[in-house]
Scaffold this active site. Structure first.
Site, mmCIF file in Angstrom:
data_model
loop_
_atom_site.group_PDB
_atom_site.id
_atom_site.type_symbol
_atom_site.label_atom_id
_atom_site.label_comp_id
_atom_site.label_asym_id
_atom_site.label_seq_id
_atom_site.Cartn_x
_atom_site.Cartn_y
_atom_site.Cartn_z
ATOM 1 N N LEU A 1 6.698 1.742 3.724
ATOM 2 C CA LEU A 1 6.418 2.129 5.060
ATOM 3 C C LEU A 1 5.817 3.449 5.261
ATOM 4 O O LEU A 1 6.050 4.330 4.603
ATOM 5 C CB LEU A 1 7.709 2.041 5.900
ATOM 6 C CG LEU A 1 8.400 0.624 5.883
ATOM 7 C CD1 LEU A 1 9.479 0.703 7.089
ATOM 8 C CD2 LEU A 1 7.391 -0.495 6.183
ATOM 9 N N HIS A 2 4.460 3.436 6.290
ATOM 10 C CA HIS A 2 3.929 4.660 6.637
ATOM 11 C C HIS A 2 3.554 4.362 7.802
ATOM 12 O O HIS A 2 4.024 3.433 8.467
ATOM 13 C CB HIS A 2 2.566 4.744 5.691
ATOM 14 C CG HIS A 2 1.785 3.315 5.734
ATOM 15 N ND1 HIS A 2 1.057 3.001 6.781
ATOM 16 C CD2 HIS A 2 1.509 2.331 4.393
ATOM 17 C CE1 HIS A 2 0.535 1.588 6.208
ATOM 18 N NE2 HIS A 2 0.443 1.411 5.178
ATOM 19 N N GLY B 1 1.072 3.547 9.480
ATOM 20 C CA GLY B 1 0.165 2.200 10.041
ATOM 21 C C GLY B 1 1.266 1.301 10.523
ATOM 22 O O GLY B 1 1.420 0.545 11.275
ATOM 23 N N HIS B 2 2.358 1.299 9.760
ATOM 24 C CA HIS B 2 3.559 0.373 10.010
ATOM 25 C C HIS B 2 4.399 0.813 11.149
ATOM 26 O O HIS B 2 4.721 0.006 11.937
ATOM 27 C CB HIS B 2 4.662 0.293 8.793
ATOM 28 C CG HIS B 2 4.345 -0.335 7.385
ATOM 29 N ND1 HIS B 2 3.732 0.444 6.444
ATOM 30 C CD2 HIS B 2 3.888 -1.677 7.243
ATOM 31 C CE1 HIS B 2 3.372 -0.433 5.304
ATOM 32 N NE2 HIS B 2 3.392 -1.627 5.826
ATOM 33 N N GLY C 1 -1.235 -6.110 11.066
ATOM 34 C CA GLY C 1 -2.525 -5.008 11.266
ATOM 35 C C GLY C 1 -3.671 -5.485 11.150
ATOM 36 O O GLY C 1 -3.853 -6.459 10.264
ATOM 37 N N LYS D 1 -5.879 -4.101 9.606
ATOM 38 C CA LYS D 1 -6.669 -3.819 8.277
ATOM 39 C C LYS D 1 -6.825 -4.931 7.383
ATOM 40 O O LYS D 1 -7.743 -5.214 6.566
ATOM 41 C CB LYS D 1 -5.877 -2.656 7.504
ATOM 42 C CG LYS D 1 -6.410 -2.394 6.188
ATOM 43 C CD LYS D 1 -5.690 -1.434 5.661
ATOM 44 C CE LYS D 1 -5.923 -1.275 4.357
ATOM 45 N NZ LYS D 1 -4.955 -2.140 3.400
ATOM 46 N N SER E 1 -2.696 2.642 3.696
ATOM 47 C CA SER E 1 -2.196 1.742 2.808
ATOM 48 C C SER E 1 -1.255 1.986 1.929
ATOM 49 O O SER E 1 -1.330 3.123 1.285
ATOM 50 C CB SER E 1 -3.411 0.961 2.203
ATOM 51 O OG SER E 1 -2.853 0.156 0.932
ATOM 52 N N THR E 2 -0.135 1.256 1.805
ATOM 53 C CA THR E 2 0.809 1.436 0.708
ATOM 54 C C THR E 2 0.065 1.931 -0.655
ATOM 55 O O THR E 2 0.618 2.723 -1.545
ATOM 56 C CB THR E 2 1.761 0.397 0.542
ATOM 57 O OG1 THR E 2 2.458 -0.028 1.727
ATOM 58 C CG2 THR E 2 3.123 0.770 -0.620
ATOM 59 N N ARG E 3 -0.928 1.076 -1.135
ATOM 60 C CA ARG E 3 -1.694 1.187 -2.258
ATOM 61 C C ARG E 3 -2.367 2.755 -2.484
ATOM 62 O O ARG E 3 -2.781 2.987 -3.378
ATOM 63 C CB ARG E 3 -2.637 0.087 -2.512
ATOM 64 C CG ARG E 3 -1.664 -1.195 -2.888
ATOM 65 C CD ARG E 3 -2.772 -2.249 -3.323
ATOM 66 N NE ARG E 3 -1.922 -3.338 -3.849
ATOM 67 C CZ ARG E 3 -1.736 -4.673 -3.297
ATOM 68 N NH1 ARG E 3 -2.070 -4.505 -2.015
ATOM 69 N NH2 ARG E 3 -0.881 -5.600 -3.869
#
Ligand code: PAF
Length: 281
Positions: free
Chosen positions: A33-34, A36-37, A147, A149, A185-187
């Site tokens: 989670l970041h 954005g979440h 999202g 994105k 993004s998690t990536r």
């Protein structure tokens, strides 16, 4: 915050919320989670009384050559983040809760699954449809938040919900960006420091392409210029300028336009998009 690993106790809890006439919003995630979440969760709280966040790294949306094994699994950090904000329930199902006896169902994700990201990731959207339909069935959310994105995913889920008559309202949230423009993004955690420095050029080029189109450059020249410019830094998978409502070719009457793209930076796949309105139509 209540934490559930099994469907039975989660359903019991949600049924008692419904008996109290509370509305429920679901935020499906794969963890890692970041910020954005957190924006998705803010939106979920705006829409409804109760928020359920699911964390499940869904194996069926990864092909064999993809990053399922190495996908960041940060459950204890995720829990801490969610404890600190208003989340009523976290659902962290085991594989066999989502796919009992290894079962999985094929969904016809239609044309939306075969274009853009569906070309390089042919099983991806079917896997997303499987997990999302299952989560809708378990949680029965009044609202489900995604999202922008993952724009193609968003449209695919919208059409899935419509086609299957699932009673949830899909709510979308604009892409959240780092201060240098890179879409969160998690990536992004996979990027080396050097690649992380170069990565924002992706979004900057999409902005430049939008400006070129707005100042009269025709779509095919603007697309070609974008591919050329991006190719100096990235391996470009695709750059397309399409009708934002359905990801089809633009016609003279298309008003909502999307510039949508996928690129790779040292094998790390990045996706991004910009949606804008053509002023002269
Ligand atoms: O966007 C994601 O994180 C995933 O594709 C989703 C919607 C949680 C399904 O696994």
């Amino acid at each position: 915050m209540h934490i559930f690993e099994q469907i039975g106790p989660l359903e019991e809890y949600l049924n008692s919320c419904r008996e109290d006439a509370l509305s429920i919003a679901l935020v499906p995630t794969m963890g890692g989670l970041h910020e954005g979440h957190l924006k998705l969760i803010d939106k979920a709280n705006e829409c409804s009384d109760m928020v359920v966040v699911s964390v499940f790294v869904n194996p069926t949306q990864f092909a064999e050559n993809e990053d399922f094994e190495s996908y960041p699994k940060t459950l204890s950090e995720d829990k801490k983040l969610l404890e600190a904000i208003k989340v009523d329930a976290m659902f962290v199902p085991l594989d066999n809760e989502i796919y009992p006896d290894g079962s999985s169902q094929d969904y016809d994700v239609g044309e939306m699954g075969n274009i853009l990201c569906g070309i390089s990731r042919p099983i991806h959207f079917n896997g997303v449809a499987q997990v999302v339909a299952r989560l809708f069935d378990i949680v029965k959310p009044d609202y489900s938040v995604f999202g922008e994105k993952d724009y193609q995913q968003l449209l695919m889920i919208n059409s899935l919900v419509e086609r299957l008559g699932i009673k949830t309202t899909i709510v979308s949230v604009p892409t959240v960006r780092e201060s240098d423009g890179l879409a969160m993004s998690t990536r992004n955690n996979y990027l080396s420091p050097e690649d992380r420095t170069n990565a924002p050029l992706f979004y900057h080029q999409l902005v430049a392409t939008k400006e070129a189109i707005q100042s009269g450059t025709d779509i095919s020249s603007a697309t070609e210029q974008a591919v050329d410019a991006l190719s100096t830094v990235f391996d470009v998978e695709y750059v397309k300028v399409l009708n934002a409502n359905n990801l089809t070719q633009i016609t003279t009457s298309s008003r909502e336009i999307i510039i949508i793209s996928a690129v790779r930076l040292s094998e790390i796949r990045l996706i991004d998009n910009i949606v804008f309105r053509r002023s002269n139509v």
